[in-house]
Motif scaffolding. Structure first.
Motif, PDB file in Angstrom:
ATOM      1  N   PRO A   1     -11.225 -21.969  24.661  1.00 19.10           N
ATOM      2  CA  PRO A   1     -10.442 -21.090  25.545  1.00 19.10           C
ATOM      3  C   PRO A   1      -9.028 -21.613  25.719  1.00 19.10           C
ATOM      4  N   PHE A   2      -8.131 -20.737  26.080  1.00 14.87           N
ATOM      5  CA  PHE A   2      -6.793 -21.170  26.442  1.00 14.87           C
ATOM      6  C   PHE A   2      -6.860 -22.011  27.716  1.00 14.87           C
ATOM      7  N   PRO A   3      -5.952 -22.979  27.893  1.00 14.10           N
ATOM      8  CA  PRO A   3      -6.002 -23.840  29.085  1.00 14.10           C
ATOM      9  C   PRO A   3      -5.660 -23.066  30.358  1.00 14.10           C
ATOM     10  N   THR A   4      -6.312 -23.454  31.439  1.00 14.95           N
ATOM     11  CA  THR A   4      -6.018 -22.883  32.755  1.00 14.95           C
ATOM     12  C   THR A   4      -5.654 -24.011  33.713  1.00 14.95           C
ATOM     13  N   TYR A   5      -5.060 -23.650  34.854  1.00 15.45           N
ATOM     14  CA  TYR A   5      -4.469 -24.643  35.746  1.00 15.45           C
ATOM     15  C   TYR A   5      -4.805 -24.336  37.205  1.00 15.45           C
ATOM     16  N   PRO A   6      -6.051 -24.577  37.599  1.00 13.75           N
ATOM     17  CA  PRO A   6      -6.451 -24.275  38.983  1.00 13.75           C
ATOM     18  C   PRO A   6      -5.733 -25.113  40.027  1.00 13.75           C
TER      19      PRO A   6
ATOM     20  N   PRO B   1       1.252 -29.391  35.426  1.00 13.75           N
ATOM     21  CA  PRO B   1       1.638 -30.796  35.598  1.00 13.75           C
ATOM     22  C   PRO B   1       3.106 -30.923  36.023  1.00 13.75           C
ATOM     23  N   PRO B   2       3.402 -31.857  36.934  1.00 15.52           N
ATOM     24  CA  PRO B   2       4.782 -32.003  37.439  1.00 15.52           C
ATOM     25  C   PRO B   2       5.800 -32.223  36.337  1.00 15.52           C
ATOM     26  N   GLU B   3       5.429 -32.992  35.309  1.00 14.43           N
ATOM     27  CA  GLU B   3       6.392 -33.261  34.242  1.00 14.43           C
ATOM     28  C   GLU B   3       6.734 -32.005  33.457  1.00 14.43           C
ATOM     29  N   LEU B   4       5.765 -31.095  33.305  1.00 16.21           N
ATOM     30  CA  LEU B   4       6.013 -29.836  32.613  1.00 16.21           C
ATOM     31  C   LEU B   4       6.915 -28.935  33.454  1.00 16.21           C
ATOM     32  N   VAL B   5       6.668 -28.894  34.758  1.00 18.23           N
ATOM     33  CA  VAL B   5       7.488 -28.092  35.667  1.00 18.23           C
ATOM     34  C   VAL B   5       8.922 -28.623  35.685  1.00 18.23           C
ATOM     35  N   ALA B   6       9.062 -29.944  35.712  1.00 13.68           N
ATOM     36  CA  ALA B   6      10.396 -30.550  35.726  1.00 13.68           C
ATOM     37  C   ALA B   6      11.155 -30.235  34.441  1.00 13.68           C
ATOM     38  N   GLU B   7      10.449 -30.256  33.331  1.00 14.82           N
ATOM     39  CA  GLU B   7      11.083 -29.940  32.048  1.00 14.82           C
ATOM     40  C   GLU B   7      11.550 -28.488  32.021  1.00 14.82           C
TER      41      GLU B   7
ATOM     42  N   LEU C   1       8.253 -24.253  25.340  1.00 15.60           N
ATOM     43  CA  LEU C   1       7.810 -25.533  25.887  1.00 15.60           C
ATOM     44  C   LEU C   1       6.290 -25.659  25.917  1.00 15.60           C
ATOM     45  N   LEU C   2       5.605 -24.543  26.026  1.00 15.54           N
ATOM     46  CA  LEU C   2       4.164 -24.558  26.265  1.00 15.54           C
ATOM     47  C   LEU C   2       3.397 -24.645  24.948  1.00 15.54           C
ATOM     48  N   VAL C   3       3.368 -25.846  24.411  1.00 15.78           N
ATOM     49  CA  VAL C   3       2.637 -26.132  23.184  1.00 15.78           C
ATOM     50  C   VAL C   3       1.407 -26.964  23.544  1.00 15.78           C
TER      51      VAL C   3
ATOM     52  N   VAL D   1      -0.665 -22.152  26.796  1.00 16.89           N
ATOM     53  CA  VAL D   1      -1.229 -21.057  27.575  1.00 16.89           C
ATOM     54  C   VAL D   1      -1.170 -19.760  26.779  1.00 16.89           C
ATOM     55  N   SER D   2      -2.057 -18.857  27.129  1.00 24.35           N
ATOM     56  CA  SER D   2      -2.137 -17.579  26.435  1.00 24.35           C
ATOM     57  C   SER D   2      -0.858 -16.768  26.571  1.00 24.35           C
ATOM     58  N   ARG D   3      -0.359 -16.657  27.818  1.00 26.13           N
ATOM     59  CA  ARG D   3       0.810 -15.805  28.048  1.00 26.13           C
ATOM     60  C   ARG D   3       1.760 -16.416  29.068  1.00 26.13           C
ATOM     61  N   VAL D   4       3.028 -16.241  28.815  1.00 22.76           N
ATOM     62  CA  VAL D   4       4.075 -16.404  29.826  1.00 22.76           C
ATOM     63  C   VAL D   4       4.435 -14.995  30.273  1.00 22.76           C
ATOM     64  N   ILE D   5       4.505 -14.767  31.583  1.00 20.24           N
ATOM     65  CA  ILE D   5       4.734 -13.410  32.079  1.00 20.24           C
ATOM     66  C   ILE D   5       5.935 -13.387  33.009  1.00 20.24           C
ATOM     67  N   ALA D   6       6.903 -12.540  32.703  1.00 23.29           N
ATOM     68  CA  ALA D   6       8.035 -12.277  33.598  1.00 23.29           C
ATOM     69  C   ALA D   6       7.591 -11.299  34.665  1.00 23.29           C
TER      70      ALA D   6
END
Length: 397
Positions: A106-111, A115-121, A189-191, A196-201
């Motif tokens: 499955p695609f990764p999920t984030y309950p 991660p802070p480092e990904l958000v900071a990037e 960035l999301l590799v 993740v399956s989708r980035v949504i605006a």
């Protein structure tokens, strides 16, 4: 809505996905926390019976026991069910599987948020701060963070039980093009392992207490990892068209799509293609069942959307030509009667209509990919993906 270069076939096929309209828990529902989910069955029961005469005529009451829908003795179409085979229960996974691609993980999920480092990037790459980074629903998240976003200009970042990286921004605070560019940045960035399956605006407007999401949503899907039905049709020169978010789910590969604001507009776009399309495939998604009603646990709204589609079905069928096949199905469940507002791991219905369709049971198919394989055979391409065609079962000689 555009098509590819003209192929030699005059045959046409329509894959019409009623987003989220599952018909009962899949055998592995326990692995997803979805034991007991039954979107269609529970909606019909909760409404004290839900007459859908045109879907009934095609055989919907034979697909599963449904309150208010009869199991007619002589249906006008073929009917069956399909089981999900891929890991996951989101729209991308479901549509890819229909098109012949099965996923083993499955695609990764984030309950707990990203991660802070990904958000900071992401913040550094886009030049704006980030607030939120929580699991939430699209309307509640605006109540929680909309005012702070308007004051600071920071992105509102949130996710759900699905594999999505959602970015909300007020259209008068952040220009749409900047929001879209930020989504493209996030997509890059999301590799793996954060693929993740989708980035949504998720653009919105309004003021405190009266926020409203707009129709300017865009989805940025990860690209399919293997050849799809759409790729095969493109290579063969068979025209392809889309209605709804289908092109987003395939990262724009293999077709472009006419995006619509609601099911009613989508139905009109499907009808327009049926009246004018010269040949090939229409891949359409009607999303209101899922986004407007399933995710909001709105049973009456869900039922109303089913009635709306049922009422439009005779119009769509009236424009089917001799060599047309119409497949009506779904990509997952989204049972509005359960406590959760998430997608559900469910079987999906399968109805087939057309002048050449032989009424009968096509079985409970082991994978959604059987549908893509059937469409490929009907349109004259060798691709079968991970599926097995059931064309010989549904088309009379």
């Amino acid at each position: 809505m555009t098509q590819g270069q003209a192929g030699s076939t005059t045959r046409r096929a329509v894959i019409l996905v009623l987003d989220g309209v599952g018909c009962g828990e899949a055998p592995d529902a326990a692995d997803y926390g979805d034991v007991g989910s039954d979107t269609l069955g529970h909606v019909c029961a909760a409404m004290g019976g839900l007459p859908l005469p045109n879907l009934e005529r095609l055989g919907l009451g034979l697909v599963a026991p449904l309150a208010g829908i009869a199991a007619v003795a002589e249906p006008a179409g073929a009917w069956g069910r399909m089981l999900p085979r891929s890991a996951g229960k989101d729209s991308t996974t479901g549509h890819w599987e229909i098109a012949g691609v099965q996923l083993e993980r499955p695609f990764p999920t984030y309950p707990a948020g990203f991660p802070p480092e990904l958000v900071a990037e992401f913040a550094a790459a886009t030049g704006r701060g980030v607030i939120g980074n929580v699991v939430g629903s699209g309307t509640a998240i605006l109540d929680d963070h909309g005012a702070e976003h308007v004051r600071t200009g920071d992105w509102i970042l949130y996710t759900s039980a699905d594999s999505v990286f959602q970015i909300a921004a007020h259209e008068e605070v952040v220009p749409l093009e900047e929001l879209y560019a930020a989504c493209e940045t996030a997509r890059a960035l999301l590799v793996a392992p954060h693929d993740v399956s989708r980035v949504i605006a998720r653009p919105f407007v309004g003021t405190i207490g009266a926020w409203q999401r707009t129709k300017n949503r865009r989805d940025y899907s990860i690209a399919p990892p293997a050849e799809t039905l759409l790729d095969a049709l493109e290579a063969a020169g068979v025209p392809r068209a889309g209605v709804g978010k289908v092109d987003d789910l395939f990262a724009g590969r293999g077709l472009s799509s006419r995006h619509v604001a609601a099911n009613a507009e989508g139905i009109q776009a499907i009808d327009a293609w049926l009246r004018t399309g010269s040949g090939g495939l229409l891949f359409a998604n009607l999303v209101d069942f899922d986004t407007q009603y399933g995710h909001r646990n709105d049973v009456p709204g869900f039922a109303g959307a089913l009635r709306e589609f049922d009422a439009a079905l005779p119009m769509l069928q009236s424009h089917l030509r001799e060599d047309d096949l119409l497949f009506i199905t779904a990509d997952h469940g989204n049972d509005p009667t359960t406590p959760t507002t998430d997608h559900a791991r469910e079987r999906v219905p399968l109805l087939v209509a057309g002048a050449r369709v032989r009424p009968g049971f096509v079985g409970e198919r082991a994978t959604f990919a059987d549908l893509g394989a059937t469409v490929a055979e009907w349109l004259g391409v060798a691709f079968r993906g991970s599926g097995t065609s059931f064309l010989a079962t549904v088309v009379g000689s």
